[in-house]
Design a protein around this motif. Structure first.
Motif, PDB file in Angstrom:
ATOM      1  N   PHE A  92       0.897  -1.177   0.068  1.00  0.00           N
ATOM      2  CA  PHE A  92       0.022  -0.079  -0.040  1.00  0.00           C
ATOM      3  C   PHE A  92       0.910   1.298   0.180  1.00  0.00           C
ATOM      4  O   PHE A  92       2.043   1.283   0.494  1.00  0.00           O
ATOM      5  CB  PHE A  92      -0.921  -0.041   1.085  1.00  0.00           C
ATOM      6  CG  PHE A  92      -1.845  -1.331   1.477  1.00  0.00           C
ATOM      7  CD1 PHE A  92      -3.220  -1.081   0.417  1.00  0.00           C
ATOM      8  CD2 PHE A  92      -1.849  -2.149   2.286  1.00  0.00           C
ATOM      9  CE1 PHE A  92      -3.996  -1.921   0.562  1.00  0.00           C
ATOM     10  CE2 PHE A  92      -2.743  -3.422   2.168  1.00  0.00           C
ATOM     11  CZ  PHE A  92      -3.799  -2.890   1.368  1.00  0.00           C
ATOM     12  N   GLY A  93       0.400   2.328  -0.609  1.00  0.00           N
ATOM     13  CA  GLY A  93       1.071   3.609  -0.457  1.00  0.00           C
ATOM     14  C   GLY A  93       1.726   3.650  -1.640  1.00  0.00           C
ATOM     15  O   GLY A  93       1.431   3.604  -2.808  1.00  0.00           O
ATOM     16  N   PRO A  94       2.834   4.575  -1.760  1.00  0.00           N
ATOM     17  CA  PRO A  94       3.680   4.719  -2.821  1.00  0.00           C
ATOM     18  C   PRO A  94       4.014   3.588  -3.752  1.00  0.00           C
ATOM     19  O   PRO A  94       3.965   3.579  -5.053  1.00  0.00           O
ATOM     20  CB  PRO A  94       4.890   5.508  -2.392  1.00  0.00           C
ATOM     21  CG  PRO A  94       4.602   6.008  -1.324  1.00  0.00           C
ATOM     22  CD  PRO A  94       3.491   5.017  -0.571  1.00  0.00           C
ATOM     23  N   GLU A  95       4.368   2.357  -3.265  1.00  0.00           N
ATOM     24  CA  GLU A  95       4.638   1.279  -4.174  1.00  0.00           C
ATOM     25  C   GLU A  95       3.291   1.078  -5.030  1.00  0.00           C
ATOM     26  O   GLU A  95       3.602   0.823  -6.113  1.00  0.00           O
ATOM     27  CB  GLU A  95       5.241  -0.186  -3.357  1.00  0.00           C
ATOM     28  CG  GLU A  95       6.430   0.065  -3.080  1.00  0.00           C
ATOM     29  CD  GLU A  95       6.911  -1.337  -2.171  1.00  0.00           C
ATOM     30  OE1 GLU A  95       6.094  -2.284  -2.496  1.00  0.00           O
ATOM     31  OE2 GLU A  95       7.912  -1.241  -1.544  1.00  0.00           O
ATOM     32  N   HIS A  96       2.050   0.934  -4.352  1.00  0.00           N
ATOM     33  CA  HIS A  96       1.076   0.732  -5.138  1.00  0.00           C
ATOM     34  C   HIS A  96       0.910   1.573  -6.237  1.00  0.00           C
ATOM     35  O   HIS A  96       0.551   1.442  -7.386  1.00  0.00           O
ATOM     36  CB  HIS A  96      -0.147   0.507  -4.178  1.00  0.00           C
ATOM     37  CG  HIS A  96      -1.360   0.812  -4.869  1.00  0.00           C
ATOM     38  ND1 HIS A  96      -1.929  -0.305  -5.485  1.00  0.00           N
ATOM     39  CD2 HIS A  96      -2.424   1.678  -4.722  1.00  0.00           C
ATOM     40  CE1 HIS A  96      -3.152   0.002  -6.085  1.00  0.00           C
ATOM     41  NE2 HIS A  96      -3.277   1.098  -5.621  1.00  0.00           N
ATOM     42  N   ASP A  97       1.058   2.962  -6.020  1.00  0.00           N
ATOM     43  CA  ASP A  97       0.655   3.958  -6.901  1.00  0.00           C
ATOM     44  C   ASP A  97       1.569   3.762  -8.119  1.00  0.00           C
ATOM     45  O   ASP A  97       1.216   4.315  -9.311  1.00  0.00           O
ATOM     46  CB  ASP A  97       0.769   5.361  -6.316  1.00  0.00           C
ATOM     47  CG  ASP A  97      -0.043   5.589  -4.812  1.00  0.00           C
ATOM     48  OD1 ASP A  97      -0.961   4.972  -4.991  1.00  0.00           O
ATOM     49  OD2 ASP A  97       0.483   6.324  -3.971  1.00  0.00           O
ATOM     50  N   GLU A  98       2.873   3.502  -7.784  1.00  0.00           N
ATOM     51  CA  GLU A  98       3.786   3.325  -9.123  1.00  0.00           C
ATOM     52  C   GLU A  98       3.581   2.283  -9.699  1.00  0.00           C
ATOM     53  O   GLU A  98       4.108   1.909 -10.889  1.00  0.00           O
ATOM     54  CB  GLU A  98       5.140   3.580  -8.558  1.00  0.00           C
ATOM     55  CG  GLU A  98       5.599   4.702  -7.784  1.00  0.00           C
ATOM     56  CD  GLU A  98       6.746   4.867  -6.906  1.00  0.00           C
ATOM     57  OE1 GLU A  98       7.355   3.775  -7.071  1.00  0.00           O
ATOM     58  OE2 GLU A  98       7.237   6.062  -6.305  1.00  0.00           O
ATOM     59  N   THR A  99       2.695   1.234  -9.225  1.00  0.00           N
ATOM     60  CA  THR A  99       2.685   0.060 -10.299  1.00  0.00           C
ATOM     61  C   THR A  99       1.406  -0.247 -11.222  1.00  0.00           C
ATOM     62  O   THR A  99       0.358   0.223 -10.648  1.00  0.00           O
ATOM     63  CB  THR A  99       2.546  -1.275  -9.038  1.00  0.00           C
ATOM     64  OG1 THR A  99       3.756  -1.272  -8.047  1.00  0.00           O
ATOM     65  CG2 THR A  99       2.620  -2.568  -9.990  1.00  0.00           C
TER      66      THR A  99
END
Length: 551
Positions: A92-99
């Motif tokens: 969750f968070g930035p990793e999710h946003d970038e995937t």
């Protein structure tokens, strides 16, 4: 609707049907390194759902082993399905946003893949750290049972965060209650979309959202574990998550008091065990109800053929119906799976009427021999392969009525069995040549619960072993019908205590109800070998002989 991933991995492409046909509710549980919680989670919800799909996302602990053990040992454990999703999923968070949403590593793709495992009309997203509240289990069960009635709707559920301290006590802070839409009709219309920081269930505008009022689950957080590892940031976007993080850090540091925690309620150390115990389902104890040395009533069948579908049962029925000492009605009378309905209370007036309805089928049944042999067959029986997947309550009723019955269970390679059912089923039941069936239709067929369960012999047998001892079973294989049918029939007739009268070799080798010989496509075999990876050694151990397939 077909979903494909940008990595081009066809094994993890999937489809979400426009609608699921089987009534009932599925739950899917995404799990990674949840060994400390998964058993409590599953035991609490086993009585509530028709099937539970656990998606193991590369756990490094004993999560998978615990789920497999529960499948074998827990009451209603046959409802659990274990799947593997071996790819690292963005947190969750930035990793999710970038995937990208169509990546195998996307939380959205992972969650929709998990949703695609469900085969019932409704699906519930249940997390591995959630335990159904003991005091709400009856009300929750009524909610689930009523989903198929009335207009379709999505349902939100409320949960209370509970913290377990290192000394084993539990704290339930006031105000840490979250509500989320977790139940919706299962299919393409209600699926998960990418949103900032996480995934979200998006419903069509016409689908009404309703709310199950009481707090019905506890969300567990253990202070001796890293409960926020699935986040790629500690700058949480929601007030609820920020409050949980603050509570977790204060409790872990030992500096929280009742004022800090909003007058937290301290729960007993037995809290988790109490939630599971109140599920109302005790482990079955291999006691076979009603067993006694008495002789069966005159008209009750002395044997049942209970499965498996497309494993040689029609051939067995043809041979037995020609035996002069055996009296059978037509094959597949489907009394216990279609005509009985919900079993009435044992010994009640309706139970007696149901028994008479069943007996009537054997009073009319013809005797052995091609011309009926004057109706003198003394060994009555029936063969309905669908009985292999009867619900436990119905199997219990079979045992109460016929505690000394002999049971015939035929098997074949589970993958070949499923393909044979498709070859026979689509042209015969649906009036559709197999060549015209789409890939999505076939996948939906193979992944449906009734088809899959018929190939999971271990689960079928364990359900029956709860009510009948192993010595009451005859196990045979389609391979034996093809290779040495005379030996198989001699063994079977001896098991039924009938005179060993075997037909001539030409008759024994004549196929009965054989499906059209359509070769299995490579992609079908790949799909079935992946999804039907049942343990052959487990079946061998259960039946006391080696099965003729290995996988």
């Amino acid at each position: 609707m077909e979903f494909r991933n940008r990595e081009g991995n066809e094994a993890y492409a999937f489809s979400l049907p426009r609608r699921n046909r089987a009534p009932g509710t599925s739950a899917f549980v995404r799990a990674k390194d949840e060994a400390s919680k998964i058993e409590y989670c599953l035991r609490s919800i086993l009585p509530a759902f028709d099937e539970i799909h656990v998606i193991d996302n590369g756990s490094r602990d004993d999560t998978g082993e615990i789920v497999r053990r529960l499948r074998k040992s827990a009451a209603d454990g046959s409802r659990i399905r274990l799947h593997s999703y071996p790819f690292r999923v963005a947190r969750f968070g930035p990793e999710h946003d970038e995937t990208p949403a169509d990546s195998l590593h996307s939380l959205v793709y992972f969650t929709n893949w998990a949703l695609s495992r469900c085969t019932r009309r409704y699906a519930c997203k249940w997390d591995a750290d959630m335990v159904l509240a003991g005091e709400q289990q009856a009300a929750f069960a009524r909610l689930i049972d009523g989903l198929d009635r009335g207009w379709p709707a999505a349902w939100s559920l409320a949960g209370q965060t509970v913290y377990r301290t290192p000394d084993g006590s539990f704290l339930s802070p006031r105000g840490e209650v979250n509500r989320e839409v977790r139940i919706a009709p299962c299919g393409y219309a209600a699926r998960f979309h990418k949103r900032e920081h996480w995934e979200q269930l998006i419903r069509p505008r016409w689908l009404r959202t309703r709310h199950f009022a009481p707090v019905c689950f506890r969300e567990l957080k253990f202070l001796d574990e890293e409960e926020f590892d699935h986040w790629s940031t500690t700058e949480f976007p929601s007030p609820r998550k920020r409050r949980e993080w603050a509570s977790f850090q204060r409790l872990r540091g030992g500096g929280a008091d009742d004022a800090d925690m909003g007058a937290a309620r301290r729960l007993p150390a037995t809290f988790l065990h109490d939630q599971v115990a109140s599920a109302g389902r005790s482990e079955s104890s291999a006691v076979w109800p009603g067993r006694s040395p008495r002789v069966l009533p005159r008209w009750l069948p002395r044997f049942l053929g209970i499965g498996a579908t497309r494993a040689g049962t029609s051939w067995v029925a043809a041979q037995l119906s020609d035996h002069p000492q055996i009296r059978m009605g037509r094959k597949e009378i489907h009394f216990f799976d279609r005509k009985l309905g919900a079993p009435a209370p044992s010994g009640s007036a309706r139970d007696r009427v149901d028994r008479l309805r069943y007996l009537a089928r054997f009073v009319r049944a013809r005797g052995g021999g091609r011309q009926g042999a004057g109706g003198r067959g003394r060994i009555r029986g029936e063969i309905t392969p669908a009985y292999a997947i009867l619900e436990p309550a119905v199997i219990r009723r079979v045992a109460e009525w016929m505690p000394d019955a002999r049971l015939i269970f035929m098997m074949r390679d589970p993958v070949e069995r499923a393909w044979s059912q498709a070859r026979n089923g689509f042209p015969g039941w649906r009036g559709k040549p197999l060549e015209s069936v789409s890939r999505d239709e076939l996948i939906s067929f193979f992944d449906s619960d009734p088809v899959r369960r018929r190939s999971d012999y271990a689960i079928c047998l364990r359900a029956w072993f709860e009510h009948f001892p192993r010595e009451h079973f005859f196990f045979g294989f389609l391979d034996e019908i093809r290779e040495r049918p005379e030996d198989l029939m001699r063994d079977l007739l001896g098991f039924l205590e009938a005179e060993v009268v075997v037909a001539d070799a030409e008759s024994l080798r004549k196929p009965v109800n054989a499906a059209a010989p359509v070769p299995m496509p490579d992609w079908v075999r790949d799909h079935l070998e992946r999804e039907y990876a049942f343990d052959a050694d487990e079946v061998s151990e259960l039946i006391g002989r080696q099965v003729p397939w290995s996988r």
